[in-house]
Design a protein around this motif. Structure first.
Motif, mmCIF file in Angstrom:
data_model
loop_
_atom_site.group_PDB
_atom_site.id
_atom_site.type_symbol
_atom_site.label_atom_id
_atom_site.label_comp_id
_atom_site.label_asym_id
_atom_site.label_seq_id
_atom_site.Cartn_x
_atom_site.Cartn_y
_atom_site.Cartn_z
ATOM 1 N N GLU A 1 0.781 -1.275 -0.145
ATOM 2 C CA GLU A 1 0.045 0.028 0.063
ATOM 3 C C GLU A 1 1.058 1.224 -0.107
ATOM 4 O O GLU A 1 2.220 1.258 0.311
ATOM 5 C CB GLU A 1 -0.767 -0.048 1.239
ATOM 6 C CG GLU A 1 -1.838 -1.067 1.600
ATOM 7 C CD GLU A 1 -2.694 -0.842 2.631
ATOM 8 O OE1 GLU A 1 -2.702 0.154 3.303
ATOM 9 O OE2 GLU A 1 -3.224 -1.797 3.090
ATOM 10 N N GLN A 2 0.322 2.273 -0.386
ATOM 11 C CA GLN A 2 0.896 3.506 -0.079
ATOM 12 C C GLN A 2 1.385 3.778 1.084
ATOM 13 O O GLN A 2 2.663 4.316 1.127
ATOM 14 C CB GLN A 2 -0.157 4.772 -0.597
ATOM 15 C CG GLN A 2 0.308 6.324 -0.671
ATOM 16 C CD GLN A 2 1.224 6.280 -1.953
ATOM 17 O OE1 GLN A 2 1.100 5.553 -2.711
ATOM 18 N NE2 GLN A 2 2.116 7.303 -1.854
ATOM 19 N N THR A 3 0.814 3.693 2.226
ATOM 20 C CA THR A 3 1.192 4.230 3.657
ATOM 21 C C THR A 3 2.702 3.033 3.831
ATOM 22 O O THR A 3 3.409 3.646 4.590
ATOM 23 C CB THR A 3 0.358 3.692 4.660
ATOM 24 O OG1 THR A 3 -0.223 2.385 4.121
ATOM 25 C CG2 THR A 3 -0.889 4.828 4.622
ATOM 26 N N GLN A 4 2.738 1.818 3.525
ATOM 27 C CA GLN A 4 3.725 1.064 3.547
ATOM 28 C C GLN A 4 5.021 1.562 2.672
ATOM 29 O O GLN A 4 5.845 1.825 3.329
ATOM 30 C CB GLN A 4 3.410 -0.276 3.029
ATOM 31 C CG GLN A 4 2.504 -0.981 3.797
ATOM 32 C CD GLN A 4 2.229 -2.566 3.359
ATOM 33 O OE1 GLN A 4 2.370 -2.840 2.408
ATOM 34 N NE2 GLN A 4 2.232 -3.516 4.554
ATOM 35 N N TYR A 5 4.760 2.042 1.625
ATOM 36 C CA TYR A 5 5.709 2.865 0.686
ATOM 37 C C TYR A 5 6.330 3.950 1.512
ATOM 38 O O TYR A 5 7.411 4.244 1.654
ATOM 39 C CB TYR A 5 5.548 3.195 -0.758
ATOM 40 C CG TYR A 5 5.202 1.901 -1.425
ATOM 41 C CD1 TYR A 5 6.327 0.978 -1.597
ATOM 42 C CD2 TYR A 5 4.178 1.470 -2.265
ATOM 43 C CE1 TYR A 5 6.353 -0.024 -2.547
ATOM 44 C CE2 TYR A 5 3.973 0.555 -3.051
ATOM 45 C CZ TYR A 5 4.932 -0.374 -3.280
ATOM 46 O OH TYR A 5 5.114 -1.476 -4.006
ATOM 47 N N THR A 6 5.396 4.782 2.029
ATOM 48 C CA THR A 6 5.690 6.097 2.566
ATOM 49 C C THR A 6 6.319 5.497 4.002
ATOM 50 O O THR A 6 7.688 6.380 4.337
ATOM 51 C CB THR A 6 4.389 6.776 2.936
ATOM 52 O OG1 THR A 6 3.935 6.982 1.922
ATOM 53 C CG2 THR A 6 4.719 8.014 3.740
ATOM 54 N N ASN A 7 6.059 4.639 4.711
ATOM 55 C CA ASN A 7 6.655 4.326 5.749
ATOM 56 C C ASN A 7 8.107 3.666 5.547
ATOM 57 O O ASN A 7 9.101 4.082 6.053
ATOM 58 C CB ASN A 7 6.017 3.148 6.519
ATOM 59 C CG ASN A 7 4.603 3.680 7.296
ATOM 60 O OD1 ASN A 7 4.622 4.900 7.447
ATOM 61 N ND2 ASN A 7 3.772 3.072 7.809
#
Length: 109
Positions: A2-8
């Motif tokens: 997910e986008q949040t995982q990439y961001t994290n």
């Protein structure tokens, strides 16, 4: 992912990179401090040994000066003793020497 995982993941990578940069900066500062401290210690050791060398040379100079003065004093004493012996010999045999020299000069023809 997910986008949040990439961001994290990106945030974690950036934090790790910043931490590595801070560690690198601190290591560079530590290295500079170490080199500065080492140079100061080198200088202190150099000055210490130069001081010892100067003291040693001064001691040797004084010893050589004392030896020279002792040798001159001994030579002066020998010269005085020789001069006294010569004066005593002249007082004792001076007339003989004068007569002998006179006859040697006058008898030569």
């Amino acid at each position: 992912m997910e986008q949040t995982q990439y961001t994290n993941l990106i945030d974690t990578i950036l934090e790790a990179e910043q931490a590595a940069g801070h560690i690198s900066d601190e290591a560079r500062k530590d290295q500079e401090a170490f080199e500065s401290s080492l140079e100061q210690e080198r200088q202190a050791v150099r000055e210490k040994y130069m001081g010892w060398a100067r003291d040693g040379l001064e001691r040797l100079r004084r010893e050589e000066q004392e030896k020279k003065e002792q040798a001159l004093a001994a030579q002066d004493l020998r010269q005085q003793e020789t001069s006294q012996k010569m004066e005593q010999a002249y007082a004792k045999y001076g007339d003989n020497w004068v007569d002998t020299l006179f006859h040697q000069v006058v008898d030569i023809q």
